[in-house]
Write a protein that holds these residues in place. Structure first.
Motif, PDB file in Angstrom:
ATOM      1  N   GLY A 132      26.553  34.708  41.721  1.00  0.00           N
ATOM      2  CA  GLY A 132      25.380  34.757  42.358  1.00  0.00           C
ATOM      3  C   GLY A 132      24.768  35.985  41.714  1.00  0.00           C
ATOM      4  O   GLY A 132      25.057  35.496  40.419  1.00  0.00           O
ATOM      5  N   GLY A 133      24.008  37.253  42.182  1.00  0.00           N
ATOM      6  CA  GLY A 133      23.855  38.235  41.731  1.00  0.00           C
ATOM      7  C   GLY A 133      24.217  39.604  41.913  1.00  0.00           C
ATOM      8  O   GLY A 133      25.091  39.797  40.631  1.00  0.00           O
ATOM      9  N   SER A 134      25.080  40.052  42.951  1.00  0.00           N
ATOM     10  CA  SER A 134      24.947  41.215  42.934  1.00  0.00           C
ATOM     11  C   SER A 134      26.943  41.355  42.186  1.00  0.00           C
ATOM     12  O   SER A 134      27.023  42.247  41.013  1.00  0.00           O
ATOM     13  CB  SER A 134      25.697  41.467  44.397  1.00  0.00           C
ATOM     14  OG  SER A 134      24.288  41.365  45.111  1.00  0.00           O
ATOM     15  N   GLY A 135      27.976  40.688  42.659  1.00  0.00           N
ATOM     16  CA  GLY A 135      29.349  40.678  42.134  1.00  0.00           C
ATOM     17  C   GLY A 135      28.929  40.057  41.007  1.00  0.00           C
ATOM     18  O   GLY A 135      29.833  40.957  39.883  1.00  0.00           O
ATOM     19  N   ALA A 136      28.929  39.292  40.554  1.00  0.00           N
ATOM     20  CA  ALA A 136      28.822  38.697  38.973  1.00  0.00           C
ATOM     21  C   ALA A 136      27.579  39.392  38.471  1.00  0.00           C
ATOM     22  O   ALA A 136      28.546  39.335  36.624  1.00  0.00           O
ATOM     23  CB  ALA A 136      28.189  37.352  39.634  1.00  0.00           C
ATOM     24  N   GLY A 137      27.236  40.777  38.608  1.00  0.00           N
ATOM     25  CA  GLY A 137      26.404  41.816  38.055  1.00  0.00           C
ATOM     26  C   GLY A 137      27.403  42.432  37.289  1.00  0.00           C
ATOM     27  O   GLY A 137      27.518  43.409  36.314  1.00  0.00           O
ATOM     28  N   MET A 138      28.209  42.841  38.710  1.00  0.00           N
ATOM     29  CA  MET A 138      29.093  44.734  38.553  1.00  0.00           C
ATOM     30  C   MET A 138      30.627  43.951  38.131  1.00  0.00           C
ATOM     31  O   MET A 138      31.152  44.544  38.022  1.00  0.00           O
ATOM     32  CB  MET A 138      28.474  44.814  39.620  1.00  0.00           C
ATOM     33  CG  MET A 138      27.612  45.184  40.091  1.00  0.00           C
ATOM     34  SD  MET A 138      27.661  45.809  41.760  1.00  0.00           S
ATOM     35  CE  MET A 138      28.148  44.755  42.636  1.00  0.00           C
ATOM     36  N   PHE A 139      30.935  43.170  38.269  1.00  0.00           N
ATOM     37  CA  PHE A 139      32.208  42.193  38.494  1.00  0.00           C
ATOM     38  C   PHE A 139      32.919  43.595  37.298  1.00  0.00           C
ATOM     39  O   PHE A 139      34.228  44.395  37.402  1.00  0.00           O
ATOM     40  CB  PHE A 139      33.302  41.744  38.427  1.00  0.00           C
ATOM     41  CG  PHE A 139      33.399  40.617  37.081  1.00  0.00           C
ATOM     42  CD1 PHE A 139      34.572  39.914  37.217  1.00  0.00           C
ATOM     43  CD2 PHE A 139      32.177  39.951  37.267  1.00  0.00           C
ATOM     44  CE1 PHE A 139      34.340  39.349  35.490  1.00  0.00           C
ATOM     45  CE2 PHE A 139      31.798  39.415  36.397  1.00  0.00           C
ATOM     46  CZ  PHE A 139      32.897  38.864  35.198  1.00  0.00           C
ATOM     47  N   ALA A 150      44.681  46.235  37.321  1.00  0.00           N
ATOM     48  CA  ALA A 150      43.563  45.028  38.687  1.00  0.00           C
ATOM     49  C   ALA A 150      43.916  43.333  38.713  1.00  0.00           C
ATOM     50  O   ALA A 150      43.922  42.701  36.543  1.00  0.00           O
ATOM     51  CB  ALA A 150      42.735  45.257  38.986  1.00  0.00           C
ATOM     52  N   ILE A 151      44.151  42.885  39.467  1.00  0.00           N
ATOM     53  CA  ILE A 151      44.126  41.417  39.292  1.00  0.00           C
ATOM     54  C   ILE A 151      42.918  40.928  40.180  1.00  0.00           C
ATOM     55  O   ILE A 151      42.398  41.634  41.128  1.00  0.00           O
ATOM     56  CB  ILE A 151      45.165  40.593  39.962  1.00  0.00           C
ATOM     57  CG1 ILE A 151      46.629  41.244  39.316  1.00  0.00           C
ATOM     58  CG2 ILE A 151      44.977  39.276  39.855  1.00  0.00           C
ATOM     59  CD1 ILE A 151      48.013  40.861  40.316  1.00  0.00           C
ATOM     60  N   SER A 152      41.946  40.178  39.529  1.00  0.00           N
ATOM     61  CA  SER A 152      40.545  39.207  39.797  1.00  0.00           C
ATOM     62  C   SER A 152      40.688  38.173  40.295  1.00  0.00           C
ATOM     63  O   SER A 152      41.245  37.453  39.864  1.00  0.00           O
ATOM     64  CB  SER A 152      39.683  39.827  38.747  1.00  0.00           C
ATOM     65  OG  SER A 152      39.661  40.869  38.581  1.00  0.00           O
ATOM     66  N   PHE A 153      40.107  38.338  41.579  1.00  0.00           N
ATOM     67  CA  PHE A 153      40.285  36.647  42.227  1.00  0.00           C
ATOM     68  C   PHE A 153      38.214  36.602  42.040  1.00  0.00           C
ATOM     69  O   PHE A 153      37.275  37.058  42.736  1.00  0.00           O
ATOM     70  CB  PHE A 153      40.304  36.557  43.561  1.00  0.00           C
ATOM     71  CG  PHE A 153      42.720  36.798  43.592  1.00  0.00           C
ATOM     72  CD1 PHE A 153      43.051  35.450  43.938  1.00  0.00           C
ATOM     73  CD2 PHE A 153      42.911  37.983  44.183  1.00  0.00           C
ATOM     74  CE1 PHE A 153      43.814  35.187  43.770  1.00  0.00           C
ATOM     75  CE2 PHE A 153      43.980  37.861  43.592  1.00  0.00           C
ATOM     76  CZ  PHE A 153      44.678  36.648  43.613  1.00  0.00           C
ATOM     77  N   PHE A 196      43.128  44.847  43.674  1.00  0.00           N
ATOM     78  CA  PHE A 196      42.412  43.403  43.203  1.00  0.00           C
ATOM     79  C   PHE A 196      41.014  43.444  43.508  1.00  0.00           C
ATOM     80  O   PHE A 196      40.365  44.529  44.447  1.00  0.00           O
ATOM     81  CB  PHE A 196      43.027  42.692  44.761  1.00  0.00           C
ATOM     82  CG  PHE A 196      44.690  42.090  44.841  1.00  0.00           C
ATOM     83  CD1 PHE A 196      45.325  41.342  44.169  1.00  0.00           C
ATOM     84  CD2 PHE A 196      45.603  42.909  45.566  1.00  0.00           C
ATOM     85  CE1 PHE A 196      46.405  40.877  43.616  1.00  0.00           C
ATOM     86  CE2 PHE A 196      46.804  43.479  45.310  1.00  0.00           C
ATOM     87  CZ  PHE A 196      47.097  41.424  44.447  1.00  0.00           C
ATOM     88  N   ILE A 197      40.532  42.677  42.382  1.00  0.00           N
ATOM     89  CA  ILE A 197      39.417  42.865  42.488  1.00  0.00           C
ATOM     90  C   ILE A 197      38.162  41.316  42.738  1.00  0.00           C
ATOM     91  O   ILE A 197      38.511  40.626  42.467  1.00  0.00           O
ATOM     92  CB  ILE A 197      38.714  43.422  41.637  1.00  0.00           C
ATOM     93  CG1 ILE A 197      38.547  44.499  41.151  1.00  0.00           C
ATOM     94  CG2 ILE A 197      36.797  43.240  41.303  1.00  0.00           C
ATOM     95  CD1 ILE A 197      38.844  45.025  39.781  1.00  0.00           C
ATOM     96  N   ILE A 198      37.550  41.091  43.847  1.00  0.00           N
ATOM     97  CA  ILE A 198      37.099  40.064  44.241  1.00  0.00           C
ATOM     98  C   ILE A 198      35.412  39.718  44.256  1.00  0.00           C
ATOM     99  O   ILE A 198      35.013  40.799  45.417  1.00  0.00           O
ATOM    100  CB  ILE A 198      37.699  39.942  45.477  1.00  0.00           C
ATOM    101  CG1 ILE A 198      39.254  39.894  45.855  1.00  0.00           C
ATOM    102  CG2 ILE A 198      37.293  38.273  46.173  1.00  0.00           C
ATOM    103  CD1 ILE A 198      39.658  40.037  47.675  1.00  0.00           C
ATOM    104  N   SER A 199      35.281  38.789  43.605  1.00  0.00           N
ATOM    105  CA  SER A 199      33.470  38.506  43.668  1.00  0.00           C
ATOM    106  C   SER A 199      33.622  36.972  43.150  1.00  0.00           C
ATOM    107  O   SER A 199      34.625  36.131  42.366  1.00  0.00           O
ATOM    108  CB  SER A 199      33.727  39.161  42.532  1.00  0.00           C
ATOM    109  OG  SER A 199      32.713  39.565  42.016  1.00  0.00           O
ATOM    110  N   SER A 200      32.650  36.810  43.289  1.00  0.00           N
ATOM    111  CA  SER A 200      32.029  35.493  42.972  1.00  0.00           C
ATOM    112  C   SER A 200      31.349  35.979  41.258  1.00  0.00           C
ATOM    113  O   SER A 200      30.303  37.342  41.394  1.00  0.00           O
ATOM    114  CB  SER A 200      30.814  34.998  43.724  1.00  0.00           C
ATOM    115  OG  SER A 200      29.739  33.957  42.819  1.00  0.00           O
TER     116      SER A 200
END
Length: 244
Positions: free
Chosen positions: A176-183, A202-205, A169-173
């Motif tokens: 924002g900046g960090s997660g949104a840029g990297m996911f 993988a399932i992303s939330f 699982f990959i969980i991110s916003s």
């Protein structure tokens, strides 16, 4: 049915989420008087630009479950140079057009400051070490005793014997900046981290802008970030991490 899990939290939102998940799982095991702790088959990894959320009401992750993509003491110019040094001017243009920025007043040691391009640039620059961090979590999840620990947990919870095929699982916003840029790049790195099919499934939330409505004026960029990230996903504009 229980199974091995690799749960990756990106940025502040993803990190806080997996901290809350671990807290809830530990409480569940405590309620059935299981004293062995979380099994090694359940691995948690926060990938972030900085360590924040100390005041969040769930325990901080141990150091071996946190990977910072910003080297200690590094500044934005050094991170950008580590990318551009890998190609000539024409190649640099192809690498950065559409998401790269040449400078910023934000101190990256304090995070990406709701700027997706910063999150992406520091993530790309650190991709080799990020891949190693993901592989390290997979190795711990695949340890010789991991499945036997999971079987003990299943027995204590009254569940069926564990399935041996992992789930990621990959969980991110994406606001924002960090997660949104990297996911998206992290999802690609996960595929490279294991030759097995589950790494590609993988399932992303993904948290969108409305989750952060309480920020009001302080969250001026969250709607823009969400729109940009969703456009890239829907249009399949992103083409993957280069071989560099």
């Amino acid at each position: 049915m229980l199974k091995p899990l690799l749960i990756i939290g990106l940025g502040g939102s993803g990190g806080k989420t997996i901290r809350a998940m671990k807290q809830s799982l530990n409480r569940t095991l405590d309620s059935v008087r299981y004293t062995g702790g979380l099994p090694a088959a359940w691995q948690f990894l926060q990938i972030d630009t900085t360590i924040d959320g100390i005041d969040f009401p769930a325990p901080m992750l141990p150091a071996d479950e946190i990977h910072s993509v910003v080297p200690s003491g590094a500044n934005f110019d050094e991170v950008l140079a580590s990318i551009t040094s890998k190609g000539n001017v024409e190649e640099q243009h192809r690498m950065l057009t559409g998401w790269g920025i040449p400078y910023t007043a934000i101190s990256i040691k304090d995070g990406a400051g709701q700027t997706r391009s910063i999150g992406r640039q520091v993530g790309v620059a650190d991709s080799v070490k990020t891949l190693q961090a993901i592989q390290g979590s997979i190795a711990k999840m695949s340890a010789p005793t991991a499945l036997s620990e999971l079987a003990e947990v299943a027995k204590k919870l009254g569940a069926q014997a564990p399935n041996t095929v992992p789930q990621a699982f990959i969980i991110s916003s994406i606001a924002g900046g960090s997660g949104a840029g990297m996911f998206m790049d992290v999802a690609e790195l996960l595929k490279r981290a294991t030759p097995k099919k589950w790494g590609q499934e993988a399932i992303s939330f993904l948290y969108t802008a409305e989750v952060f409505s309480s920020l009001e004026a302080a969250g001026a960029n969250v709607s823009k970030n969400s729109l940009g990230a969703m456009n890239e996903l829907i249009a399949s504009k992103w083409v993957g991490v280069s071989e560099r």
